[in-house]
Design an enzyme around this catalytic site. Structure first.
Site, PDB file in Angstrom:
ATOM      1  N   GLU A  96       0.929  -1.170   0.038  1.00  0.00           N
ATOM      2  CA  GLU A  96      -0.110  -0.084  -0.115  1.00  0.00           C
ATOM      3  C   GLU A  96       0.856   1.198   0.113  1.00  0.00           C
ATOM      4  OE1 GLU A  96      -3.460  -1.657   2.811  1.00  0.00           O
ATOM      5  OE2 GLU A  96      -2.384  -0.024   3.184  1.00  0.00           O
ATOM      6  N   CYS A 109       3.326   8.001   2.005  1.00  0.00           N
ATOM      7  CA  CYS A 109       3.687   7.496   2.842  1.00  0.00           C
ATOM      8  C   CYS A 109       3.741   5.806   2.274  1.00  0.00           C
ATOM      9  CB  CYS A 109       2.403   7.168   3.954  1.00  0.00           C
ATOM     10  SG  CYS A 109       2.553   5.735   5.112  1.00  0.00           S
ATOM     11  N   CYS A 116       4.829  -7.744   7.151  1.00  0.00           N
ATOM     12  CA  CYS A 116       5.523  -7.301   8.329  1.00  0.00           C
ATOM     13  C   CYS A 116       5.820  -8.563   9.613  1.00  0.00           C
ATOM     14  CB  CYS A 116       5.242  -6.232   9.024  1.00  0.00           C
ATOM     15  SG  CYS A 116       6.161  -5.459  10.426  1.00  0.00           S
ATOM     16  N   CYS A 120       2.744  -6.238  15.633  1.00  0.00           N
ATOM     17  CA  CYS A 120       1.797  -5.187  16.426  1.00  0.00           C
ATOM     18  C   CYS A 120       0.285  -5.658  16.435  1.00  0.00           C
ATOM     19  CB  CYS A 120       1.921  -3.829  16.123  1.00  0.00           C
ATOM     20  SG  CYS A 120       3.683  -3.347  15.936  1.00  0.00           S
ATOM     21  N   CYS A 123      -2.426  -3.643  14.244  1.00  0.00           N
ATOM     22  CA  CYS A 123      -1.879  -3.369  12.644  1.00  0.00           C
ATOM     23  C   CYS A 123      -2.364  -4.764  11.693  1.00  0.00           C
ATOM     24  CB  CYS A 123      -0.427  -3.326  12.615  1.00  0.00           C
ATOM     25  SG  CYS A 123       0.019  -2.914  11.061  1.00  0.00           S
ATOM     26  N   GLY A 163       5.541  -2.734   6.777  1.00  0.00           N
ATOM     27  CA  GLY A 163       6.763  -3.252   7.049  1.00  0.00           C
ATOM     28  C   GLY A 163       7.593  -2.319   8.278  1.00  0.00           C
ATOM     29  N   GLU A 164       8.678  -2.783   8.809  1.00  0.00           N
ATOM     30  CA  GLU A 164       9.307  -2.033   9.580  1.00  0.00           C
ATOM     31  C   GLU A 164      10.549  -1.723   8.702  1.00  0.00           C
ATOM     32  OE1 GLU A 164       9.965  -1.099  12.952  1.00  0.00           O
ATOM     33  OE2 GLU A 164      11.606  -0.404  12.008  1.00  0.00           O
ATOM     34  N   SER A 195       9.722   5.459  10.297  1.00  0.00           N
ATOM     35  CA  SER A 195       8.849   5.196  11.495  1.00  0.00           C
ATOM     36  C   SER A 195       9.055   3.988  11.873  1.00  0.00           C
ATOM     37  CB  SER A 195       7.306   5.498  11.088  1.00  0.00           C
ATOM     38  OG  SER A 195       6.832   4.994  12.137  1.00  0.00           O
ATOM     39  N   SER A 218       7.232   4.463  17.387  1.00  0.00           N
ATOM     40  CA  SER A 218       6.062   4.113  17.680  1.00  0.00           C
ATOM     41  C   SER A 218       6.233   3.513  19.274  1.00  0.00           C
ATOM     42  CB  SER A 218       5.493   2.795  17.019  1.00  0.00           C
ATOM     43  OG  SER A 218       5.215   3.361  15.775  1.00  0.00           O
ATOM     44  N   LEU A 219       5.497   4.278  20.141  1.00  0.00           N
ATOM     45  CA  LEU A 219       5.657   4.075  21.559  1.00  0.00           C
ATOM     46  C   LEU A 219       4.450   3.486  21.988  1.00  0.00           C
ATOM     47  CD1 LEU A 219       7.833   4.634  23.917  1.00  0.00           C
ATOM     48  CD2 LEU A 219       6.311   6.711  24.578  1.00  0.00           C
ATOM     49  N   HIS A 220       3.453   4.085  22.028  1.00  0.00           N
ATOM     50  CA  HIS A 220       1.770   3.574  22.224  1.00  0.00           C
ATOM     51  C   HIS A 220       1.754   2.839  23.527  1.00  0.00           C
ATOM     52  CE1 HIS A 220       1.798   4.079  18.038  1.00  0.00           C
ATOM     53  NE2 HIS A 220       2.297   2.740  17.629  1.00  0.00           N
ATOM     54  N   ASN A 294      -7.370   3.521  14.188  1.00  0.00           N
ATOM     55  CA  ASN A 294      -8.567   2.916  13.488  1.00  0.00           C
ATOM     56  C   ASN A 294      -8.313   1.477  13.401  1.00  0.00           C
ATOM     57  OD1 ASN A 294     -10.527   2.702  11.396  1.00  0.00           O
ATOM     58  ND2 ASN A 294      -8.957   3.394   9.716  1.00  0.00           N
ATOM     59  N   CYS A 336      -2.872   1.251   8.299  1.00  0.00           N
ATOM     60  CA  CYS A 336      -2.090   0.446   7.492  1.00  0.00           C
ATOM     61  C   CYS A 336      -2.237  -1.155   7.043  1.00  0.00           C
ATOM     62  CB  CYS A 336      -0.490   0.651   7.580  1.00  0.00           C
ATOM     63  SG  CYS A 336       0.341  -0.546   8.544  1.00  0.00           S
TER      64      CYS A 336
END
Ligand code: SF4
Length: 351
Positions: A96, A109, A116, A120, A123, A163-164, A195, A218-220, A294, A336
């Protein structure tokens, strides 16, 4: 893991590498510069279009090298003007790409891997794991396609799609070197943001590369326990190690890190969370970017905008450097991996 099937991919080569290739073929290095410019400034799609190269060189190049083709197989357009494209490569892998227009320009983006392996829980991209890394050329193709679709130059690129990025370290660095090369597309050095979900050792490696790339982490969640509950990567890299690597990044590159924080109702949005987030951001001198969720997972509720605003106000009152991201493309599966998954789960057919 499967490798890309595009061998000798010209689009993935830095200018330095193309000069070496030309030397190996018995040509003067400036031919490498010409080819680079054809690919990334004129954006030719075929070696034969490199009109100022001698015909015999074009023929030799065509026998040994290729320019990978990316194809848009689906597109969704939001009422707010953002668009999401599903792009397929020659081996059928699809990723994407999201294009968003802002007052300051157009931002893209891009994805860096097909799938990935970070897992997470919030995701959609982690479903099905990692298929393969994308090549630098495949990352560039997403930008060039977006540029073509919008009919204008892209001003900002965020490596935040599927992806990371730091799990595909070398390809991402080559991508950066190519997209910011002034004799090619010439994106501003400051126009690229990586990111990461928090690969602390790779953050240090990236700092040592001294490219000055903008880093977003990305802490979250602000405790190891909570982070581990939603991000398996936190089992390998405890919070303290991650924070130290961010401090190192800032000190080494002078680039301020952004902390991404998805506001998950009832999970990470109380006063204690706000205090923990403020404390970490102060230690890193980081900006906080709050993200409305989302969700794709059962058990992870969507963010109530009002709640997120309240959390943001709380942080503001305490002196944090914080913004709440406006939600773009909520009507086109903005989270994503969602569009990609509709294709994967329907066996490659989009209904
Ligand atoms: S959020 Fe990023 S790192 Fe985590 S699974 Fe999704 S794509 Fe991978």
């Amino acid at each position: 893991m499967v490798e890309s099937n595009c061998k000798n991919d010209l689009l993935s080569m830095t200018k330095g590498r193309l000069k070496e290739v030309m030397k190996d073929m018995g040509c003067l290095p400036y031919r490498g510069e010409q080819i680079f410019s054809f690919l990334h400034r004129n954006r030719v799609k075929n070696i034969n279009e490199m009109s100022s190269l001698p015909r015999d060189l074009r023929e030799r190049l065509s026998k040994e090298f290729d320019i990978p083709k990316a194809l848009v197989i689906d597109a969704l357009h939001s009422e707010d003007g953002s668009s999401k494209y599903l792009t397929a490569f020659s081996d059928g892998q699809a990723v994407e790409t999201v294009v968003m227009d802002y007052r300051f320009g157009t931002s893209v983006c891009i994805s860096t891997q097909a799938g990935c392996r970070m897992g997470c829980s919030f995701c959609a991209s982690s479903k099905g794991g990692l298929n393969r890394n994308l090549t630098p050329g495949e990352m560039l193709s997403q930008i060039y396609l977006a540029s073509e679709m919008r009919g204008r130059k892209i001003s900002n690129v965020v490596l935040m799609g599927t992806g990371e990025p730091l799990d595909n370290f070398c390809n991402v660095l080559s991508f950066y070197d190519i997209i910011t090369d002034k004799s090619g597309y010439g994106l501003s050095n400051r126009g690229v943001t990586i990111s990461t979900c928090g690969l602390a050792d790779k953050i240090r490696m990236l700092a040592d590369e001294k490219r000055g790339i903008t880093l977003s982490v990305s802490l979250h969640a602000v405790t190891d326990e909570k982070r581990r509950a939603i991000m398996p990567v936190a089992k390998k890299y405890p919070l303290e190690e991650l924070v130290d690597s961010c401090i190192y990044y800032y000190k080494t590159t002078s680039r301020r890190v952004t902390l991404e924080y998805a506001v998950i109702p009832g999970f990470n949005d109380d006063l204690e969370d706000a205090a923990g987030l403020l404390s970490i951001s102060k230690r890193i001198s980081a900006h906080i970017n709050l993200i409305p969720v989302n969700s794709v997972e059962k058990g992870i509720p969507n963010t109530d905008r009002k709640n997120a605003e309240r959390f943001c106000d709380e942080l503001n009152l305490r002196g944090a450097n914080v913004t709440l991201r406006r939600t773009l493309g909520a009507d086109i599966m903005a989270s994503c991996g969602q569009l990609r998954n509709t294709v994967i789960t329907s066996g490659g057919k989009k209904e």
